[in-house]
Design an enzyme around this catalytic site. Structure first.
Site, PDB file in Angstrom:
ATOM      1  N   GLY A 167       3.132  11.399  -5.400  1.00  0.00           N
ATOM      2  CA  GLY A 167       1.957  11.732  -6.198  1.00  0.00           C
ATOM      3  C   GLY A 167       2.118  11.703  -7.698  1.00  0.00           C
ATOM      4  O   GLY A 167       1.122  11.738  -8.418  1.00  0.00           O
ATOM      5  N   ARG A 186       4.165   5.078  -6.377  1.00  0.00           N
ATOM      6  CA  ARG A 186       3.712   4.515  -7.640  1.00  0.00           C
ATOM      7  C   ARG A 186       4.743   4.690  -8.766  1.00  0.00           C
ATOM      8  O   ARG A 186       5.022   3.752  -9.505  1.00  0.00           O
ATOM      9  CB  ARG A 186       2.414   5.232  -8.035  1.00  0.00           C
ATOM     10  CG  ARG A 186       1.671   4.605  -9.193  1.00  0.00           C
ATOM     11  CD  ARG A 186       0.542   5.536  -9.644  1.00  0.00           C
ATOM     12  NE  ARG A 186      -0.271   6.035  -8.578  1.00  0.00           N
ATOM     13  CZ  ARG A 186      -1.420   5.483  -8.152  1.00  0.00           C
ATOM     14  NH1 ARG A 186      -1.883   4.423  -8.752  1.00  0.00           N
ATOM     15  NH2 ARG A 186      -2.092   6.024  -7.161  1.00  0.00           N
ATOM     16  N   GLU A 216       8.445  11.780  -1.647  1.00  0.00           N
ATOM     17  CA  GLU A 216       8.041  10.397  -1.304  1.00  0.00           C
ATOM     18  C   GLU A 216       7.332   9.685  -2.443  1.00  0.00           C
ATOM     19  O   GLU A 216       6.143   9.365  -2.341  1.00  0.00           O
ATOM     20  CB  GLU A 216       7.079  10.441  -0.103  1.00  0.00           C
ATOM     21  CG  GLU A 216       7.720  10.794   1.196  1.00  0.00           C
ATOM     22  CD  GLU A 216       6.666  11.035   2.294  1.00  0.00           C
ATOM     23  OE1 GLU A 216       5.493  11.246   1.972  1.00  0.00           O
ATOM     24  OE2 GLU A 216       7.049  11.011   3.460  1.00  0.00           O
ATOM     25  N   ARG A 242      -7.709  -2.616  -7.518  1.00  0.00           N
ATOM     26  CA  ARG A 242      -7.832  -1.241  -8.005  1.00  0.00           C
ATOM     27  C   ARG A 242      -9.003  -1.037  -8.973  1.00  0.00           C
ATOM     28  O   ARG A 242      -9.721  -0.046  -8.860  1.00  0.00           O
ATOM     29  CB  ARG A 242      -6.514  -0.754  -8.609  1.00  0.00           C
ATOM     30  CG  ARG A 242      -5.369  -0.731  -7.576  1.00  0.00           C
ATOM     31  CD  ARG A 242      -4.139   0.009  -8.061  1.00  0.00           C
ATOM     32  NE  ARG A 242      -4.345   1.432  -8.119  1.00  0.00           N
ATOM     33  CZ  ARG A 242      -4.556   2.111  -9.216  1.00  0.00           C
ATOM     34  NH1 ARG A 242      -4.558   1.509 -10.395  1.00  0.00           N
ATOM     35  NH2 ARG A 242      -4.776   3.415  -9.172  1.00  0.00           N
ATOM     36  N   TYR A 248     -11.328   1.754  -7.576  1.00  0.00           N
ATOM     37  CA  TYR A 248     -11.208   3.102  -8.165  1.00  0.00           C
ATOM     38  C   TYR A 248     -11.614   3.149  -9.633  1.00  0.00           C
ATOM     39  O   TYR A 248     -11.327   4.123 -10.305  1.00  0.00           O
ATOM     40  CB  TYR A 248      -9.761   3.605  -8.100  1.00  0.00           C
ATOM     41  CG  TYR A 248      -9.022   3.371  -6.811  1.00  0.00           C
ATOM     42  CD1 TYR A 248      -9.368   4.048  -5.651  1.00  0.00           C
ATOM     43  CD2 TYR A 248      -7.936   2.485  -6.764  1.00  0.00           C
ATOM     44  CE1 TYR A 248      -8.664   3.842  -4.478  1.00  0.00           C
ATOM     45  CE2 TYR A 248      -7.229   2.280  -5.588  1.00  0.00           C
ATOM     46  CZ  TYR A 248      -7.596   2.960  -4.457  1.00  0.00           C
ATOM     47  OH  TYR A 248      -6.901   2.771  -3.302  1.00  0.00           O
ATOM     48  N   CYS A 308     -16.303 -14.219  -6.041  1.00  0.00           N
ATOM     49  CA  CYS A 308     -17.763 -14.233  -5.984  1.00  0.00           C
ATOM     50  C   CYS A 308     -18.295 -12.831  -5.856  1.00  0.00           C
ATOM     51  O   CYS A 308     -18.781 -12.438  -4.795  1.00  0.00           O
ATOM     52  CB  CYS A 308     -18.177 -15.045  -4.776  1.00  0.00           C
ATOM     53  SG  CYS A 308     -19.034 -16.477  -5.273  1.00  0.00           S
ATOM     54  N   GLU A 309     -18.164 -12.062  -6.880  1.00  0.00           N
ATOM     55  CA  GLU A 309     -18.562 -10.662  -6.837  1.00  0.00           C
ATOM     56  C   GLU A 309     -18.707 -10.206  -8.283  1.00  0.00           C
ATOM     57  O   GLU A 309     -17.747 -10.293  -9.057  1.00  0.00           O
ATOM     58  CB  GLU A 309     -17.429  -9.893  -6.126  1.00  0.00           C
ATOM     59  CG  GLU A 309     -17.656  -8.459  -5.978  1.00  0.00           C
ATOM     60  CD  GLU A 309     -17.838  -8.045  -4.513  1.00  0.00           C
ATOM     61  OE1 GLU A 309     -17.807  -8.921  -3.609  1.00  0.00           O
ATOM     62  OE2 GLU A 309     -18.035  -6.857  -4.292  1.00  0.00           O
ATOM     63  N   TYR A 350       0.430  -0.776  -5.525  1.00  0.00           N
ATOM     64  CA  TYR A 350      -0.908  -0.887  -4.947  1.00  0.00           C
ATOM     65  C   TYR A 350      -1.689  -2.091  -5.477  1.00  0.00           C
ATOM     66  O   TYR A 350      -2.908  -2.043  -5.595  1.00  0.00           O
ATOM     67  CB  TYR A 350      -1.692   0.428  -5.163  1.00  0.00           C
ATOM     68  CG  TYR A 350      -0.961   1.648  -4.615  1.00  0.00           C
ATOM     69  CD1 TYR A 350      -0.732   1.772  -3.254  1.00  0.00           C
ATOM     70  CD2 TYR A 350      -0.486   2.649  -5.464  1.00  0.00           C
ATOM     71  CE1 TYR A 350      -0.043   2.875  -2.744  1.00  0.00           C
ATOM     72  CE2 TYR A 350       0.205   3.747  -4.965  1.00  0.00           C
ATOM     73  CZ  TYR A 350       0.418   3.853  -3.608  1.00  0.00           C
ATOM     74  OH  TYR A 350       1.104   4.944  -3.109  1.00  0.00           O
TER      75      TYR A 350
HETATM   76  N1  LLP Z   1       3.458   9.936   0.880  1.00  0.00           N
HETATM   77  C1  LLP Z   1       2.300   9.838   1.551  1.00  0.00           C
HETATM   78  C2  LLP Z   1       2.169  10.454   2.850  1.00  0.00           C
HETATM   79  C3  LLP Z   1       1.239   9.114   0.985  1.00  0.00           C
HETATM   80  O1  LLP Z   1       0.091   9.025   1.650  1.00  0.00           O
HETATM   81  C4  LLP Z   1       1.412   8.498  -0.275  1.00  0.00           C
HETATM   82  C5  LLP Z   1       0.347   7.716  -0.880  1.00  0.00           C
HETATM   83  C6  LLP Z   1       2.643   8.626  -0.933  1.00  0.00           C
HETATM   84  C7  LLP Z   1       3.651   9.367  -0.322  1.00  0.00           C
HETATM   85  C8  LLP Z   1       2.944   7.982  -2.257  1.00  0.00           C
HETATM   86  O2  LLP Z   1       2.152   8.451  -3.273  1.00  0.00           O
HETATM   87  P1  LLP Z   1       2.430   7.975  -4.779  1.00  0.00           P
HETATM   88  O3  LLP Z   1       3.774   8.518  -5.215  1.00  0.00           O
HETATM   89  O4  LLP Z   1       2.412   6.509  -4.794  1.00  0.00           O
HETATM   90  O5  LLP Z   1       1.311   8.561  -5.547  1.00  0.00           O
HETATM   91  N2  LLP Z   1      -4.136   2.941  -3.146  1.00  0.00           N
HETATM   92  C9  LLP Z   1      -4.199   4.061  -4.058  1.00  0.00           C
HETATM   93  C10 LLP Z   1      -3.112   5.045  -3.799  1.00  0.00           C
HETATM   94  C11 LLP Z   1      -3.110   5.550  -2.377  1.00  0.00           C
HETATM   95  C12 LLP Z   1      -1.979   6.482  -2.111  1.00  0.00           C
HETATM   96  C13 LLP Z   1      -1.816   6.659  -0.654  1.00  0.00           C
HETATM   97  N3  LLP Z   1      -0.760   7.529  -0.282  1.00  0.00           N
HETATM   98  C14 LLP Z   1      -4.156   3.538  -5.505  1.00  0.00           C
HETATM   99  O6  LLP Z   1      -4.102   2.332  -5.696  1.00  0.00           O
HETATM  100  O7  LLP Z   1      -4.212   4.316  -6.448  1.00  0.00           O
END
Ligand code: LLP
Length: 457
Positions: A264, A309, A306, A346, A350, A378-379, A407
């Site tokens: 996160g 990003r 975990e 993205r 978002y 085409c959008e 992502y």
């Molecule tokens: N662990 C779990 C269970 C998750 O669902 C996620 C992300 C992470 C770890 C990693 O989170 P990070 O460190 O990357 O924030 N597609 C979206 C982001 C979706 C995140 C989904 N889960 C975007 O492009 O912003």
């Protein structure tokens, strides 16, 4: 010549790549051209064409090491950073994180196979998902991969597998801690109204239910509250809540050895973004777990996190070639590039913001013109930048978009039958292919025309 203040002139934080907009090896040559990983971006496009994804190896390794180092510094118990491969899944990324000693989080058979093929040790892989298939669960169990139980359906199937093979199975459970954080609602996962994990109010029933099974051994807890988060408090709260759940589990005879606090941590996409460093994030979560364990006289669990990003995003850039211009007097000038929402969904999904520059004029010298950068799909919403200043930009110029390592590739599509870009790894002036460019013909590979239609024509 007028030289504007540019994000490329900001000081680079070498210890926490997520605090920079650009990869840490970014440089500008004496003749004003953009280089990353010691490679001229212009030369790379001449050789490999555009659009082009590029990953900087040094930035990637620095990010992995920052997590390892901080965990070792702040958490006296055992710990392991686990790369969330949904951010960017490839054999290369799996291999790189494994070489840095990280684990890997996968959510599908595809991500699991990629991790194994990349050399991630089975016991360092965790398997998530709110709707795992039977085949995926069986594959994970057969390969000794840690399954994170997301719901009753997972639990029933694992119970069946353990009973039929008459062997104990260690499991972790995912729960929603009810923490709100300020991020886009699509990437917020820890609030009560989430499709992921068990509601915290259901945990006592769940602990009893697991105690009643013959072979399931609950040894870990998982929670993930969302993504692209800049605040530290939600993760501090999370540490405390998770330790309180260890105590609850104990009442039902479960000994929790592992706490997985999810990912996160946000990254800096634009100048206004100011995420905490990896060090600060790990310190916050470690202290919170440590203090809560001390207070309740608990043995320290293994601490897992975990990050996705914050490992890969800043290491990645995307290069596009400028094509058509459309000037609407008094309104805007559209500049179209050779990629867009299929390689980076993205912005349209978002409303995400990025930073970009011209490869031949990174400091934007003599900038006067504002453009809207549109993709080629085409959008109407296929717009990468609503408004950006780019000096003397013309057809054929190259644009570099920063912060695209996470992502982008992993969420890419073939909308409008547009092939995916190639991906390169750069390091010390050398570039290597880590993903081949798709061709339009590749995209026809899975189409089938039933025989009777062939006869008709
Ligand atoms: N662990 C779990 C269970 C998750 O669902 C996620 C992300 C992470 C770890 C990693 O989170 P990070 O460190 O990357 O924030 N597609 C979206 C982001 C979706 C995140 C989904 N889960 C975007 O492009 O912003």
């Amino acid at each position: 010549m007028e030289e504007k203040k540019s994000f490329l002139k900001q000081n680079i934080d070498f210890d926490s790549p997520n605090k920079n907009i650009v990869p840490i090896t970014t440089s500008i040559s004496s003749d004003g051209k953009l280089y990353v990983g010691g490679c001229s971006i212009e030369e790379l496009v001449k050789k490999y064409d555009s659009p082009l994804y590029i990953l900087d190896e040094i930035t990637l390794r620095k990010s992995c090491r920052a997590y390892k180092k901080a965990l070792e510094k702040y958490y006296p118990g055992e710990s392991l950073p686990i790369y969330a491969s949904k951010a960017n899944s490839s054999i290369f990324m799996s291999n790189l994180v494994a070489s840095e000693g990280l684990g890997l989080d996968a959510v599908s058979e595809g991500e699991l196979l990629t991790a194994l093929k990349g050399g991630v040790p089975n016991e360092k892989i965790v398997f998530h998902g709110n709707n795992k298939s039977d085949k995926e669960i069986e594959f994970a169990v057969r390969n000794n991969i840690n399954v994170i139980v997301d719901n009753d359906y997972d639990l029933e199937r694992l119970e069946e597998i353990s009973n039929s093979s008459n062997r104990d199975l260690e499991i972790m459970i995912r729960f929603t801690p009810g923490i709100e954080c300020h991020t886009h609602e699509y990437i917020r996962t820890g609030s009560f109204d989430s499709k992921f994990g068990f509601g915290i109010e259901y945990l006592n029933t769940l602990f009893q239910r697991i105690s009643n099974t013959k072979h399931l051994k609950l040894n870990g807890l998982h929670a993930h509250i969302g993504s692209q988060i800049f605040e530290l408090d939600p993760h501090k709260d999370l540490g405390e809540i998770m330790v309180s759940v260890i105590l609850d589990a104990k009442k039902y005879g479960h000994y929790i050895k592992k706490l997985n606090v999810g990912g996160g941590l946000g990254i800096k996409y634009i100048e206004d973004d100011d995420p905490p460093s990896i060090d600060e994030w790990v310190r916050t979560i470690s202290n919170s777990v440590l203090k809560a364990c001390e207070k309740h006289n608990l043995d320290l669990p293994t601490l897992l996190c975990e990050p996705g990003r914050s490992i890969v995003s800043t290491a990645g850039i995307t290069i596009y070639k400028v094509g058509a211009f459309k000037k609407i007097p008094g309104i805007r000038t559209y500049l179209s590039v050779d990629g867009g929402m299929s390689d980076n969904p993205r912005p349209i999904t978002y409303q995400s913001s990025y930073s970009a520059c011209l490869v031949s004029n990174p400091f934007n010298i003599n900038s006067k013109n504002k453009f809207t950068i549109a993709g080629k799909h085409c959008e109407s919403g296929d717009v990468l930048f609503k408004e950006i200043e780019l000096a003397n930009c013309k057809t054929g110029d190259l644009i570099c978009v920063f912060g695209t390592g996470a992502y982008n590739n992993s969420m890419s599509s073939n909308y409008n039958r547009i092939p995916r870009p190639a991906a390169l790894l750069v390091c010390d002036g050398e570039a290597e292919i880590i993903q081949k460019r798709e061709s339009p013909l590749d995209l026809l590979k899975y189409d089938v025309l039933p025989d009777r239609f062939i006869k008709q024509n």
